[in-house]
Design a protein around this motif. Structure first.
Motif, PDB file in Angstrom:
ATOM      1  N   CYS A 207       0.839   0.840  -1.473  1.00  0.00           N
ATOM      2  CA  CYS A 207       0.140  -0.344  -0.975  1.00  0.00           C
ATOM      3  C   CYS A 207       0.811  -0.853   0.294  1.00  0.00           C
ATOM      4  N   LEU A 208      -0.005  -1.223   1.283  1.00  0.00           N
ATOM      5  CA  LEU A 208       0.497  -1.854   2.497  1.00  0.00           C
ATOM      6  C   LEU A 208       0.097  -3.327   2.492  1.00  0.00           C
ATOM      7  N   VAL A 209       1.033  -4.182   2.822  1.00  0.00           N
ATOM      8  CA  VAL A 209       0.731  -5.617   2.958  1.00  0.00           C
ATOM      9  C   VAL A 209       1.044  -6.032   4.384  1.00  0.00           C
ATOM     10  N   PRO A 210       0.364  -7.044   4.906  1.00  0.00           N
ATOM     11  CA  PRO A 210       0.539  -7.430   6.311  1.00  0.00           C
ATOM     12  C   PRO A 210       1.949  -7.940   6.601  1.00  0.00           C
TER      13      PRO A 210
ATOM     14  N   CYS B 107      -8.827   0.982   1.740  1.00  0.00           N
ATOM     15  CA  CYS B 107      -7.846   2.069   1.882  1.00  0.00           C
ATOM     16  C   CYS B 107      -7.559   2.317   3.360  1.00  0.00           C
ATOM     17  N   THR B 108      -6.425   2.930   3.614  1.00  0.00           N
ATOM     18  CA  THR B 108      -6.148   3.340   4.982  1.00  0.00           C
ATOM     19  C   THR B 108      -7.098   4.466   5.374  1.00  0.00           C
ATOM     20  N   SER B 109      -7.481   4.485   6.636  1.00  0.00           N
ATOM     21  CA  SER B 109      -8.387   5.518   7.135  1.00  0.00           C
ATOM     22  C   SER B 109      -7.739   6.887   7.044  1.00  0.00           C
TER      23      SER B 109
ATOM     24  N   VAL C 131       5.598  -3.231   3.774  1.00  0.00           N
ATOM     25  CA  VAL C 131       5.114  -4.199   4.751  1.00  0.00           C
ATOM     26  C   VAL C 131       4.886  -3.470   6.063  1.00  0.00           C
ATOM     27  N   SER C 132       3.701  -3.614   6.640  1.00  0.00           N
ATOM     28  CA  SER C 132       3.379  -2.845   7.842  1.00  0.00           C
ATOM     29  C   SER C 132       2.271  -3.521   8.628  1.00  0.00           C
ATOM     30  N   ASP C 133       2.296  -3.281   9.937  1.00  0.00           N
ATOM     31  CA  ASP C 133       1.173  -3.664  10.783  1.00  0.00           C
ATOM     32  C   ASP C 133      -0.014  -2.781  10.415  1.00  0.00           C
ATOM     33  N   LEU C 134      -1.183  -3.369  10.205  1.00  0.00           N
ATOM     34  CA  LEU C 134      -2.349  -2.594   9.778  1.00  0.00           C
ATOM     35  C   LEU C 134      -3.585  -3.095  10.518  1.00  0.00           C
TER      36      LEU C 134
END
Length: 233
Positions: free
Chosen positions: A19-22, A53-55, A37-40
């Motif tokens: 999971c990625l969170v802002p 989901c991520t592309s 934690v990541s820029d998305l």
């Protein structure tokens, strides 16, 4: 997206959800979840069955950056093979990340990507010979008769030297004596009819510490140098 990216030691294990969170958000902590934690950017998010989901491009780029090279390459090869990503698209996505963590690894993986690769074992075998310092082989070598009809196709090889490399997985090549006999007969015909010699590799070879694959291919190519070997973990 239909691509299995589990490592060999975990093929029977259900993978953890990632999971990625802002940036600035609280990272959740649960035993069944790996959270980062990541820029998305919005363009990197797609809907898959009602789940954000991520592309495909972002997923492939993240795998190329953060997974060991052999796992990143087999994932990127598989996604490109299925038409989910292109090498040019991944190169463009990686360009703005110059100087970021692990982006050099991602660029190396993208450069090695071969969309015509048909199995993760082929990806591993190609990476192993390239990491050893051998020339990069051409993938899916077609051997045709006088009328141009394909008779055999070799996983990868060197056209001028007529040296091929094939990966034999357990399911389709090593499970029964009949499978092994069929492969032996096929490679004997490839040698006798087309003059190609084929080096055969297995999972034990590509993950082993002994340079058996590299040594065999070097001997067939008439090369001699100190083999570079990276341990995959």
């Amino acid at each position: 997206m239909g691509i299995d990216v589990r490592p060999p030691s975990r093929w029977e294990v259900v993978p953890l959800l990632e999971c990625l969170v802002p940036l600035g958000a609280t990272r959740p902590r649960r035993p069944d979840l790996n959270a980062y934690v990541s820029d998305l950017p919005e363009d990197d998010v797609v809907d898959v069955g009602g789940v954000a989901c991520t592309s495909a491009v972002r997923t492939a780029l993240d795998l190329a950056r953060y997974r060991p090279r052999f796992l990143g390459l087999d994932a990127v090869d598989a996604m490109a093979h299925e038409g989910l990503v292109t090498v040019a698209g991944l190169e463009e996505a990686a360009r703005p990340l110059r100087g970021h963590r692990f982006i050099r690894r991602a660029r190396e993986v993208i450069d090695l990507c071969e969309p015509r690769t048909e199995s993760m074992g082929e990806s591993w075998s190609r990476l192993r010979v390239v990491e050893a310092g051998l020339p990069r082989p051409q993938v899916q070598v077609s051997l045709c008769d006088a009328d141009g009809r394909e008779i055999f196709r070799i996983d990868m090889g060197y056209l001028k030297e007529q040296v091929g490399i094939e990966y034999d997985g357990v399911a389709h090549h090593l499970k029964t004596a009949e499978q092994r006999a069929r492969d032996d007969a096929r490679r004997a015909e490839i040698r006798d009819r087309f003059g190609w010699r084929v080096a055969v590799t297995t999972k034990e070879d590509v993950f082993g510490r002994r340079p058996l694959v590299e040594g065999t291919v070097m001997e067939m190519l008439g090369l001699s140098f100190e083999v570079r070997r990276r341990v995959w973990a």
